[in-house]
Design an enzyme around this catalytic site. Sequence first.
Site: not given
Ligand SMILES: N[C@@H](CCC[C@H](N)C(=O)O)C(=O)O
Length: 276
Positions: A13, A46, A66, A75-76, A161, A192, A210, A219-220, A222
């Site tokens: 990511n 991101q 994003n 964003c994890g 999510h 997401n 995402e 996705c952290g 996620g």
């Molecule tokens: N696309 C997500 C934000 C980014 C999440 C990310 N990649 C993660 O690692 O958590 C959103 O729009 O909420």
Amino acid sequence: MRIRFTKMHGLGNDFMVIDAISQQPQLDGAAIRKLADRQFGIGFDQLLLVECPTKPDVDFRYRIYNADGSEVENCGNGARCFAKFVRDRRLTGKSSIAVQTANGIMTLNVQADGRISADMGAPILAPQEVPIQQTEQACVYTLELDNQTIEFGAASMGNPHAVLVVDNVETAPVESLGPKLETHPMFPNRVNVGFMQVLARNEISLRVFERGVGETLACGTGACAAAVVGQLQGLLDSQVTVHLPGGDLTIQWPGPGQSLIMTGPAVTVYQGQIRL
Ligand SMILES: N[C@@H](CCC[C@H](N)C(=O)O)C(=O)O
């Protein structure tokens, strides 16, 4: 103006990270989309901006955008990269870093092996706050799409999510269903979408479509949401290894009202400069 940046990733990511303490980049949505373009720009999922905090007792503020230019709450994988960035750039010598995000204050701990643990806070489960268009909180919700009933669980990690349990992540309809669910009226702030295959009570495979990006390699938030939904549905224990296309994360969640701890790597790819 010329801007210094660092290209980083957390399990694939990927991020463009900018020190916005010593530099003042002027970036609107159109400029972010141009930089995010993988053919005509730098290419990233991101953009992360590292700024001075606006609150007391916090080391930094970090903002997340994003690839479609929208600013997001959390964003994890980005949080772990942020922690590595501020230490590598010698913006701090601390191994426990408090950072202000749009979602509140997050604490990141850099471990001896270089992996980073993030206290992701407690998941938000009330449907109005995720948000989803439902009145009663439930472990499983349904929606209608193309004459099909889709079952999903929902949680917010600051960002929204939806998580679907599938038999096989390899064949899950991520590309076809992801965009339709992202913009479904059930989710007023878009969503997401995670596709989770339960392998054991402490092990899942996960693919995430995402919001504002499309499918990413990891996705952290996620992974956190999937661990929460799986545990609420009685499928998972409190510690889970999450296999994502880009690698593995460990998620610990003692249960409702408690913080999740996410642990994983952060990697620097290169440093560069670009004229905006
Ligand atoms: N696309 C997500 C934000 C980014 C999440 C990310 N990649 C993660 O690692 O958590 C959103 O729009 O909420």
